[in-house]
Design a protein around this motif. Sequence first.
Motif, mmCIF file in Angstrom:
data_model
loop_
_atom_site.group_PDB
_atom_site.id
_atom_site.type_symbol
_atom_site.label_atom_id
_atom_site.label_comp_id
_atom_site.label_asym_id
_atom_site.label_seq_id
_atom_site.Cartn_x
_atom_site.Cartn_y
_atom_site.Cartn_z
ATOM 1 N N LYS A 69 0.777 -1.178 0.066
ATOM 2 C CA LYS A 69 0.078 -0.086 0.027
ATOM 3 C C LYS A 69 1.005 1.086 -0.098
ATOM 4 O O LYS A 69 1.806 1.426 0.631
ATOM 5 N N LEU A 70 0.612 2.247 -0.741
ATOM 6 C CA LEU A 70 1.233 3.449 -0.705
ATOM 7 C C LEU A 70 0.600 4.741 -0.048
ATOM 8 O O LEU A 70 -0.595 4.753 -0.266
ATOM 9 N N GLU A 71 1.637 5.498 0.406
ATOM 10 C CA GLU A 71 1.018 6.618 1.201
ATOM 11 C C GLU A 71 2.051 7.793 0.844
ATOM 12 O O GLU A 71 3.119 7.734 1.094
ATOM 13 N N VAL A 72 1.426 9.089 0.338
ATOM 14 C CA VAL A 72 2.288 10.241 0.253
ATOM 15 C C VAL A 72 2.631 10.662 1.614
ATOM 16 O O VAL A 72 1.527 11.075 2.428
ATOM 17 N N SER A 73 3.633 10.621 2.226
ATOM 18 C CA SER A 73 4.003 11.176 3.538
ATOM 19 C C SER A 73 4.443 12.811 3.696
ATOM 20 O O SER A 73 4.040 13.210 4.712
ATOM 21 N N ALA A 74 5.026 13.206 2.304
ATOM 22 C CA ALA A 74 5.280 14.674 2.365
ATOM 23 C C ALA A 74 5.679 15.038 1.086
ATOM 24 O O ALA A 74 6.031 14.336 0.171
ATOM 25 N N VAL A 75 5.370 16.333 0.623
ATOM 26 C CA VAL A 75 5.805 16.748 -0.713
ATOM 27 C C VAL A 75 6.593 18.180 -0.250
ATOM 28 O O VAL A 75 5.901 19.027 0.389
ATOM 29 N N LYS A 76 7.678 18.236 -0.810
ATOM 30 C CA LYS A 76 8.361 19.541 -0.958
ATOM 31 C C LYS A 76 8.119 20.084 -2.420
ATOM 32 O O LYS A 76 8.880 19.705 -3.219
ATOM 33 N N ALA A 77 7.258 21.183 -2.391
ATOM 34 C CA ALA A 77 7.032 22.017 -3.861
ATOM 35 C C ALA A 77 8.185 23.125 -4.135
ATOM 36 O O ALA A 77 9.108 23.096 -3.183
ATOM 37 N N ASN A 78 8.013 23.457 -5.395
ATOM 38 C CA ASN A 78 9.100 24.536 -5.580
ATOM 39 C C ASN A 78 10.506 24.234 -5.653
ATOM 40 O O ASN A 78 11.397 25.027 -5.229
ATOM 41 N N GLN A 79 10.774 22.900 -6.238
ATOM 42 C CA GLN A 79 12.138 22.634 -6.123
ATOM 43 C C GLN A 79 12.804 22.557 -7.436
ATOM 44 O O GLN A 79 12.068 23.041 -8.384
ATOM 45 N N LYS A 80 14.177 22.907 -7.502
ATOM 46 C CA LYS A 80 14.805 23.103 -8.714
ATOM 47 C C LYS A 80 15.857 21.714 -9.181
ATOM 48 O O LYS A 80 16.009 20.882 -8.131
ATOM 49 N N ASP A 81 16.149 21.483 -10.260
ATOM 50 C CA ASP A 81 17.048 20.434 -10.649
ATOM 51 C C ASP A 81 18.328 20.282 -9.831
ATOM 52 O O ASP A 81 18.689 19.283 -9.329
ATOM 53 N N ALA A 82 18.775 21.635 -9.311
ATOM 54 C CA ALA A 82 20.024 21.591 -8.555
ATOM 55 C C ALA A 82 19.828 21.091 -7.223
ATOM 56 O O ALA A 82 20.661 20.935 -6.575
#
Length: 99
Positions: free
Chosen positions: A79-92
């Motif tokens: 079973k999958l669960e999204v634990s956290a998301v960090k938005a506005n990231q760049k390739d670097a």
Amino acid sequence: MAMCGGTGSVRPADPEVQAICDQVRSEVEKTANGSNTFSSFEAVSVRTQVVAGTNYFVKVKTGDDAFVHVRIYQDLSQKLEVSAVKANQKDADSLEYFA
């Protein structure tokens, strides 16, 4: 391979990681982007952490030089669960452990 509790090295994402990301895309879009959808959702790199299941830390390309970092937990029953998301990231931006 990651030792239990520690995170492994960053490696290129493979089709298995992309399939996991595809399954949680709509939840990530809601969390990071409100009601908007991403123009793309391509898993670029991943690191894993073995716990009572697996934490996947995935860098996902969502558009031109636009990325999100997603922490996905997969329990022992798959079973999958999204634990956290960090938005506005760049390739670097490096893919590190985050809660």
